[in-house]
Write an enzyme that holds these catalytic residues in place. Structure first.
Site, short mmCIF file in Angstrom:
data_model
loop_
_atom_site.label_atom_id
_atom_site.label_comp_id
_atom_site.label_asym_id
_atom_site.label_seq_id
_atom_site.Cartn_x
_atom_site.Cartn_y
_atom_site.Cartn_z
N CYS A 141 10.78 60.06 52.56
CA CYS A 141 11.46 60.34 51.13
C CYS A 141 10.40 61.16 50.46
O CYS A 141 9.20 61.20 50.60
CB CYS A 141 11.12 58.75 50.52
SG CYS A 141 11.95 57.67 51.44
N ARG A 171 10.72 67.64 54.19
CA ARG A 171 10.18 66.19 54.58
C ARG A 171 11.10 65.74 55.44
O ARG A 171 10.88 64.59 56.26
CB ARG A 171 9.67 65.39 53.68
CG ARG A 171 8.54 65.83 52.82
CD ARG A 171 8.16 65.41 51.46
NE ARG A 171 7.77 63.94 51.70
CZ ARG A 171 6.58 63.78 51.54
NH1 ARG A 171 5.59 64.69 51.50
NH2 ARG A 171 6.50 62.49 51.92
N TRP A 175 14.97 58.81 52.81
CA TRP A 175 14.80 58.57 54.48
C TRP A 175 15.16 57.33 54.89
O TRP A 175 14.21 56.67 54.74
CB TRP A 175 13.65 59.39 55.06
CG TRP A 175 13.84 59.64 56.62
CD1 TRP A 175 14.40 60.53 57.46
CD2 TRP A 175 13.21 58.51 57.49
NE1 TRP A 175 14.34 60.37 58.54
CE2 TRP A 175 13.44 59.39 58.85
CE3 TRP A 175 12.53 57.50 57.46
CZ2 TRP A 175 13.01 58.86 59.96
CZ3 TRP A 175 11.99 56.86 58.58
CH2 TRP A 175 12.20 57.55 59.90
N ASN A 215 9.09 55.43 47.90
CA ASN A 215 8.69 56.12 49.29
C ASN A 215 7.83 54.92 49.76
O ASN A 215 6.85 54.63 49.55
CB ASN A 215 8.13 57.49 49.03
CG ASN A 215 7.46 57.90 50.42
OD1 ASN A 215 7.77 57.49 51.58
ND2 ASN A 215 6.65 58.94 50.37
N GLY A 216 8.26 54.49 51.13
CA GLY A 216 7.50 53.48 51.96
C GLY A 216 8.29 52.36 52.08
O GLY A 216 9.37 52.28 52.27
N GLU A 246 5.18 69.60 74.95
CA GLU A 246 5.51 70.05 73.43
C GLU A 246 6.87 71.08 73.62
O GLU A 246 7.39 70.83 72.81
CB GLU A 246 4.21 70.82 73.23
CG GLU A 246 4.54 71.59 71.73
CD GLU A 246 4.67 70.75 70.68
OE1 GLU A 246 4.68 69.38 70.73
OE2 GLU A 246 4.94 71.18 69.55
N LYS A 261 10.08 70.27 71.37
CA LYS A 261 10.72 71.13 70.41
C LYS A 261 12.06 71.05 70.80
O LYS A 261 13.26 70.99 69.93
CB LYS A 261 10.03 72.34 70.76
CG LYS A 261 8.92 72.62 70.19
CD LYS A 261 8.45 72.63 68.86
CE LYS A 261 8.36 71.27 68.24
NZ LYS A 261 7.21 70.85 67.82
N GLU A 302 14.03 67.95 69.84
CA GLU A 302 14.23 67.58 68.20
C GLU A 302 15.15 68.51 67.68
O GLU A 302 16.03 68.05 66.74
CB GLU A 302 12.86 68.27 67.78
CG GLU A 302 11.63 67.05 67.80
CD GLU A 302 10.57 67.73 66.98
OE1 GLU A 302 9.62 67.04 66.37
OE2 GLU A 302 9.97 68.83 67.32
N HIS A 318 7.85 62.05 92.58
CA HIS A 318 7.75 60.45 92.41
C HIS A 318 9.04 59.92 91.45
O HIS A 318 8.59 59.00 90.86
CB HIS A 318 6.04 60.05 91.81
CG HIS A 318 5.28 60.43 92.86
ND1 HIS A 318 5.09 59.88 93.95
CD2 HIS A 318 4.25 61.25 92.46
CE1 HIS A 318 3.96 60.37 94.71
NE2 HIS A 318 3.49 61.34 93.86
N LYS A 332 9.41 65.22 58.35
CA LYS A 332 8.31 65.86 58.60
C LYS A 332 7.07 65.27 58.47
O LYS A 332 6.26 65.29 59.29
CB LYS A 332 8.37 67.20 57.49
CG LYS A 332 7.30 68.31 57.54
CD LYS A 332 7.62 69.10 58.71
CE LYS A 332 6.25 69.98 59.01
NZ LYS A 332 6.21 70.51 60.34
C1 G6P Z 1 6.74 63.88 62.49
C2 G6P Z 1 6.99 65.39 62.46
C3 G6P Z 1 6.30 65.93 63.54
C4 G6P Z 1 4.49 65.77 63.42
C5 G6P Z 1 4.34 64.18 63.46
C6 G6P Z 1 2.97 63.88 63.25
O1 G6P Z 1 7.13 63.15 63.73
O2 G6P Z 1 8.29 65.42 62.72
O3 G6P Z 1 6.47 67.30 63.56
O4 G6P Z 1 4.26 66.32 64.64
O5 G6P Z 1 5.14 63.50 62.60
O6 G6P Z 1 2.91 64.37 61.73
P1 G6P Z 1 1.30 65.04 61.43
O7 G6P Z 1 1.43 65.44 60.02
O8 G6P Z 1 0.59 63.68 61.48
O9 G6P Z 1 0.91 66.02 62.44
#
Ligand code: G6P
Length: 609
Positions: free
Chosen positions: A2, A27, A74, A98-99, A481, A485, A488, A504, A604
């Site tokens: 949010c 965000r 969100w 937000n929260g 990673e 990506k 996501e 395994h 985000k």
């Molecule tokens: C969310 C974002 C990711 C990020 C993670 C941790 O899931 O979508 O891209 O890696 O949070 O966020 P931070 O700001 O703590 O690195």
């Protein structure tokens, strides 16, 4: 997650609020709304979907007025729809939040028994009712908000207006970000500085449990016990340009290409040919680091993967034991903390709820100290840490993290070198590692030149449902990673395995429909990886190998695709090999037509648990 924007100005605020919400779109959210107070009346507009859909409704029926609050939601409590979208209104009160309020269910039942009727499924509406109850007792809005937040458990950032108090917005925060923007004859609230940069660069960061009242003339801040308090004003260095997309099609693409600069900024004035400079971790940093006997690294998502790479580095070069754990697990278990352990939080935003809570929890667990590796100087994680090393990636807008990761690796490489030197790493080896790190921006730049080949490669993935990523050693987190990506932003199911684990379990999945992406840097594990690739090949799997130019992998024998990368050295290879994987995920997502910068269901900055 949010986003909040609020304003008390000398002009119509709705256009400012909408511009602020657009700056917060990165965000992640699924509905948007705003409310304007004018002439003793509050009018609101809300819509499921993007800010522009809410804006279209607003343009069809504008809401004039100089006091307002706005929100991107969100979904947590209740599905994304117009009824659950903020602002919420009860009686005189209109609120955005937000929260997550953890005790909302019991509060809701109690309020229902007093006759309050709720139209949404949200915890936010409960807060509105509580504030209204307090207003009915004769309190002013600020007092009513103070009295209300004292009853809440959980995390919140809120902005509230009352029909009866024109020209005034009251805000409060605990565990979710909120800051004040100071203009000329106008004041604002926002979830971050980006939301306000179009109206002011003068920012006051609120502390947890602060309550703030803004009017045109003033921003008055109070602690939870109602005492007035002063908080420092900062000039934000953000420029409106930093959040422009420029010639790029998406923010993610722009941010991938910004990596050479972001990495070089992160290294600047912290390392030279002679080595890592003193005192880069803050006051007394070098002294504290000299006492370290072990490290616990805590993070989420991409930042967690950066921590995993650092474990390989620090154990190899500094010979210190390192454990890495996701914050949501760490915070709820009784971790054993050996004497002399340093707690490290890695976070791009510095506001991730789990990481922040883990860091607070660490305080009672007897660590030697805390170090924050973070991209946002005024964030909660940075403010609460003993030592800090800022990444200098600049604002990252794309939800899928890219330049944050490579700059985190740069910062962690500096930490590795610092610790290794303190613990007597051989000088020749130390010098070689420093030279590699100084070369990292150029190596990343070279890796970016693979884009045309990766665009071709991406075609192979468009109709795939699954993909498997393999890596060994410090490249296992790189494989993780890469798979993160891809899933996501392209919504292709992807998994990553340490290549030695293939036999395994995951080998059972390998057939001609399963692309297997292998990261093959040069190093002691190369031969072992080649054997793992043979296992895939023997089962008819399609191999896509990202190989170091110095690694002897026979292109014909792969029966797939091989892309050559000059990693510039074994130490920095994890950062360099990440870049083509980012590009692959990006171009697959573009071909599949997904919302690259704001993938579905993701946020985000995850400021709720
Ligand atoms: C969310 C974002 C990711 C990020 C993670 C941790 O899931 O979508 O891209 O890696 O949070 O966020 P931070 O700001 O703590 O690195």
């Amino acid at each position: 997650m949010c986003g909040i924007v609020a304003a008390v100005a000398q002009r119509d605020v709705a256009p400012l609020l909408i511009a602020g919400l657009k700056a917060l779109e990165y965000r992640g959210y699924d509905s948007a709304g705003l409310a304007v107070l004018e002439g003793g009346q509050v009018r609101r507009v809300r819509a499921k979907g993007k800010v522009r859909e809410m804006e279209a409704l607003y343009l069809a029926d504008p809401l004039p007025g100089s006091t307002g609050i706005a929100h991107t939601r969100w979904a947590t409590h209740g599905v994304p729809n117009e009824v659950n979208a903020h602002p919420h209104m009860i009686g005189r009160v209109t609120i955005v939040h937000n929260g997550i309020i953890e005790n909302y269910a019991s509060l809701r039942t109690e309020l229902q028994s007093k006759g309050y009727v709720f139209t949404s499924e949200t915890d936010t509406e409960v807060m509105a009712a509580l504030i209204e109850v307090n207003l009915s007792k004769g309190m002013k809005l600020r007092e009513a908000v103070l009295a209300t937040v004292r009853e809440l458990e959980g995390a919140y950032a809120i902005a509230v207006i009352s029909r009866d108090e024109p020209g005034r917005v009251v805000g409060a925060r605990r565990g979710a970000p909120l800051l004040v923007g100071v203009g000329i004859g106008e004041h604002f609230l926002g979830s971050d500085a980006q939301a306000l940069i179009q109206v002011t660069n003068k920012i006051i960061y609120l502390d947890d449990d602060d309550v703030v009242e803004i009017t045109r003339e003033n921003a008055k801040i109070y602690t939870l016990d109602g005492n007035a308090v002063e908080r420092a004003m900062h000039e934000s260095e953000l420029s409106a340009d930093a959040v422009e997309r420029g010639e790029y099609r998406h923010y993610m693409q722009k941010e991938i290409f910004e990596q050479p600069r972001a990495v070089s900024d992160t290294l600047e004035a912290r390392i030279n040919a002679q080595g890592v400079l003193p005192n880069i971790f803050g006051v007394n940093g070098d002294e504290l680091l000299a006492k370290v006997k072990g490290l616990h690294i805590i993070a989420c998502g991409t930042s967690y993967h950066a921590g995993m790479v650092a474990k390989y580095w620090i154990e190899e070069y500094a010979r210190l034991p390192v454990s890495v754990e996701v914050a949501s697990e760490y915070r709820y278990r009784e971790a054993v903390v050996p004497e002399g352990t340093l707690f490290i939080a890695i976070s791009q935003s510095g506001e991730t709820a789990d990481t922040l809570a883990a860091m607070r929890e660490s305080r009672r667990r007897g660590y030697l100290g805390t170090l924050a590796i973070c991209n946002v100087p005024e964030s909660s994680v940075v403010r609460e840490a003993d030592l800090k090393l800022m990444t200098r990636a600049g604002p990252e807008i794309g939800v899928a993290s890219t330049k944050a990761f490579t700059t985190q690796l740069s910062a962690l490489a500096l930490l590795t070198l610092h610790l290794a030197k303190q613990r007597g790493l051989d000088t020749a080896r130390y010098n070689d590692l420093c030279a590699q790190l100084l070369h990292m921006p150029r190596s990343i730049d070279d890796a970016l030149k693979l884009e045309p080949q990766i665009i071709e490669l991406a075609e192979r993935f468009v109709h795939r449902h699954h993909a498997l990523f393999l890596g060994r050693g410090a490249h296992y987190p790189v494989a993780l990673e890469g798979s993160l990506k891809l899933k996501e932003i392209s919504y292709i199911h992807a998994e990553a395995y340490p290549a030695g684990e293939l036999k395994h379990g995951p080998l059972a999945l390998v057939d001609e429909d399963m692309p297997v992406i292998a990261v093959a840097p040069n190093g002691p594990l190369l031969d072992k990886l080649k054997s793992n690739l043979q296992e895939v090949r023997a089962r008819g799997g399609e191999l896509i190998v990202f190989a170091d130019t110095t690694a002897h992998i026979d292109g014909n024998a792969t029966r797939g695709v091989i892309l050559r990368i000059d990693a510039g050295g074994e130490f920095i290879a994890p950062a360099v090999f990440t870049v083509p994987l980012q590009l692959l995920a990006y171009h697959v997502a573009v071909l599949r037509g997904t919302d690259v910068d704001q993938p579905r269901n993701l946020a985000k900055s995850v400021t709720v648990e």
